[in-house]
Design a protein around this motif. Structure first.
Motif, PDB file in Angstrom:
ATOM      1  N   ARG A 147       0.811  -1.211   0.000  1.00 24.55           N
ATOM      2  CA  ARG A 147       0.000   0.000   0.000  1.00 24.55           C
ATOM      3  C   ARG A 147       0.850   1.269   0.000  1.00 24.55           C
ATOM      4  NH1 ARG A 147      -5.111   1.343   0.655  1.00 24.55           N
ATOM      5  NH2 ARG A 147      -5.807  -0.706   1.277  1.00 24.55           N
ATOM      6  N   VAL A 148       2.059   1.219   0.560  1.00 24.48           N
ATOM      7  CA  VAL A 148       2.909   2.405   0.686  1.00 24.48           C
ATOM      8  C   VAL A 148       4.320   2.072   0.236  1.00 24.48           C
ATOM      9  CG1 VAL A 148       3.794   4.183   2.246  1.00 24.48           C
ATOM     10  CG2 VAL A 148       1.564   3.152   2.694  1.00 24.48           C
ATOM     11  N   GLY A 149       4.905   2.973  -0.546  1.00 24.44           N
ATOM     12  CA  GLY A 149       6.295   2.853  -0.956  1.00 24.44           C
ATOM     13  C   GLY A 149       6.968   4.204  -0.833  1.00 24.44           C
ATOM     14  N   PHE A 150       8.179   4.306  -1.343  1.00 25.32           N
ATOM     15  CA  PHE A 150       8.920   5.568  -1.264  1.00 25.32           C
ATOM     16  C   PHE A 150       9.926   5.626  -2.395  1.00 25.32           C
ATOM     17  CE2 PHE A 150      10.649   2.364   1.527  1.00 25.32           C
ATOM     18  CZ  PHE A 150      11.986   2.303   1.159  1.00 25.32           C
ATOM     19  N   THR A 151      10.329   6.839  -2.737  1.00 26.73           N
ATOM     20  CA  THR A 151      11.328   7.053  -3.781  1.00 26.73           C
ATOM     21  C   THR A 151      12.730   6.988  -3.176  1.00 26.73           C
ATOM     22  OG1 THR A 151      11.388   9.439  -3.463  1.00 26.73           O
ATOM     23  CG2 THR A 151       9.737   8.583  -5.045  1.00 26.73           C
ATOM     24  N   GLU A 152      13.725   6.890  -4.031  1.00 25.45           N
ATOM     25  CA  GLU A 152      15.106   6.875  -3.545  1.00 25.45           C
ATOM     26  C   GLU A 152      15.451   8.205  -2.872  1.00 25.45           C
ATOM     27  OE1 GLU A 152      18.541   5.736  -2.166  1.00 25.45           O
ATOM     28  OE2 GLU A 152      17.110   4.371  -3.098  1.00 25.45           O
ATOM     29  N   GLY A 153      14.922   9.308  -3.394  1.00 29.26           N
ATOM     30  CA  GLY A 153      15.152  10.603  -2.748  1.00 29.26           C
ATOM     31  C   GLY A 153      14.615  10.631  -1.328  1.00 29.26           C
ATOM     32  N   ALA A 154      13.426  10.064  -1.125  1.00 32.13           N
ATOM     33  CA  ALA A 154      12.862   9.986   0.220  1.00 32.13           C
ATOM     34  C   ALA A 154      13.710   9.077   1.098  1.00 32.13           C
ATOM     35  CB  ALA A 154      11.420   9.488   0.163  1.00 32.13           C
ATOM     36  N   LEU A 214       0.199   4.611  -2.165  1.00 30.75           N
ATOM     37  CA  LEU A 214       0.845   5.880  -1.824  1.00 30.75           C
ATOM     38  C   LEU A 214       2.353   5.732  -1.946  1.00 30.75           C
ATOM     39  CD1 LEU A 214      -1.235   6.633   1.381  1.00 30.75           C
ATOM     40  CD2 LEU A 214      -1.706   7.345  -0.968  1.00 30.75           C
ATOM     41  N   THR A 215       2.983   6.726  -2.552  1.00 32.02           N
ATOM     42  CA  THR A 215       4.436   6.773  -2.640  1.00 32.02           C
ATOM     43  C   THR A 215       4.901   8.040  -1.935  1.00 32.02           C
ATOM     44  OG1 THR A 215       4.444   5.613  -4.757  1.00 32.02           O
ATOM     45  CG2 THR A 215       6.436   6.838  -4.177  1.00 32.02           C
ATOM     46  N   SER A 226       0.000   9.448  -5.413  1.00 29.00           N
ATOM     47  CA  SER A 226      -0.921   8.324  -5.304  1.00 29.00           C
ATOM     48  C   SER A 226      -1.320   7.821  -6.690  1.00 29.00           C
ATOM     49  CB  SER A 226      -2.165   8.722  -4.512  1.00 29.00           C
ATOM     50  OG  SER A 226      -2.874   9.739  -5.195  1.00 29.00           O
ATOM     51  N   ARG A 227      -1.696   6.562  -6.711  1.00 32.68           N
ATOM     52  CA  ARG A 227      -2.267   5.926  -7.898  1.00 32.68           C
ATOM     53  C   ARG A 227      -3.254   4.878  -7.410  1.00 32.68           C
ATOM     54  NH1 ARG A 227      -0.243   0.903  -8.063  1.00 32.68           N
ATOM     55  NH2 ARG A 227       1.866   0.529  -7.328  1.00 32.68           N
ATOM     56  N   LEU A 228      -4.172   4.480  -8.251  1.00 33.11           N
ATOM     57  CA  LEU A 228      -5.131   3.450  -7.858  1.00 33.11           C
ATOM     58  C   LEU A 228      -4.408   2.144  -7.606  1.00 33.11           C
ATOM     59  CD1 LEU A 228      -8.154   4.078 -10.239  1.00 33.11           C
ATOM     60  CD2 LEU A 228      -7.988   4.576  -7.794  1.00 33.11           C
ATOM     61  N   LEU A 229      -4.853   1.417  -6.581  1.00 28.76           N
ATOM     62  CA  LEU A 229      -4.304   0.087  -6.313  1.00 28.76           C
ATOM     63  C   LEU A 229      -4.616  -0.838  -7.478  1.00 28.76           C
ATOM     64  CD1 LEU A 229      -5.208  -0.481  -2.564  1.00 28.76           C
ATOM     65  CD2 LEU A 229      -2.918  -0.399  -3.534  1.00 28.76           C
ATOM     66  N   THR A 230      -3.671  -1.689  -7.812  1.00 30.92           N
ATOM     67  CA  THR A 230      -3.904  -2.654  -8.891  1.00 30.92           C
ATOM     68  C   THR A 230      -3.756  -4.055  -8.356  1.00 30.92           C
ATOM     69  OG1 THR A 230      -1.574  -2.476  -9.519  1.00 30.92           O
ATOM     70  CG2 THR A 230      -3.137  -1.137 -10.730  1.00 30.92           C
TER      71      THR A 230
END
Length: 124
Positions: free
Chosen positions: A13-20, A94-95, A120-124
């Motif tokens: 449900r939640v991820g993050f970018t390399e910058g984060a 959510l990213t 955000s994007r829709l869950l797939t």
């Protein structure tokens, strides 16, 4: 996307970018274990807020979304959201990203000249 959620929350449900992730490693070195809380509202009230772990009290009005596993950080970072906000975003992935600019003075990244942002994007 550089990271993943997992552990005590809903995996995927939640991820993050390399910058984060880079910023989270710096903040962890400075403040120790961290947590996120995403509340509802406008302006900075809709930005993810980063706190030292346990500094923001969560309760029955919050949903535990995930524990982020970040390379270089020993302890997962829990991500919480207010129940009311979750009702709007329950169908999204959510990213957590970081962008230039000053966010809220309460979030740990504020003095860095950057702010966390939810994509955000829709869950797939």
């Amino acid at each position: 996307m550089a990271g993943r959620g997992g552990g005590g929350g809903e995996a995927g449900r939640v991820g993050f970018t390399e910058g984060a992730a880079e910023l989270l490693r710096r903040l962890t070195a400075q403040y120790g274990p961290l947590m996120f809380h995403q509340s509802g509202g406008c302006c900075d009230g809709s930005s993810p807020m980063c706190y030292p772990a346990g500094e923001f009290r969560t309760g029955n009005s919050d949903v535990h979304l995930a524990d982020l596993t970040v390379d270089g950080i020993d302890r997962p970072i829990p991500v919480w959201m207010s129940t009311a906000q979750f009702e709007y975003w329950k169908h999204t992935h959510l990213t957590i990203d970081v962008v230039p600019g000053r966010g809220s003075g309460f979030s740990l990244e504020a003095p860095e000249g950057v702010r966390f942002l939810i994509r955000s994007r829709l869950l797939t």
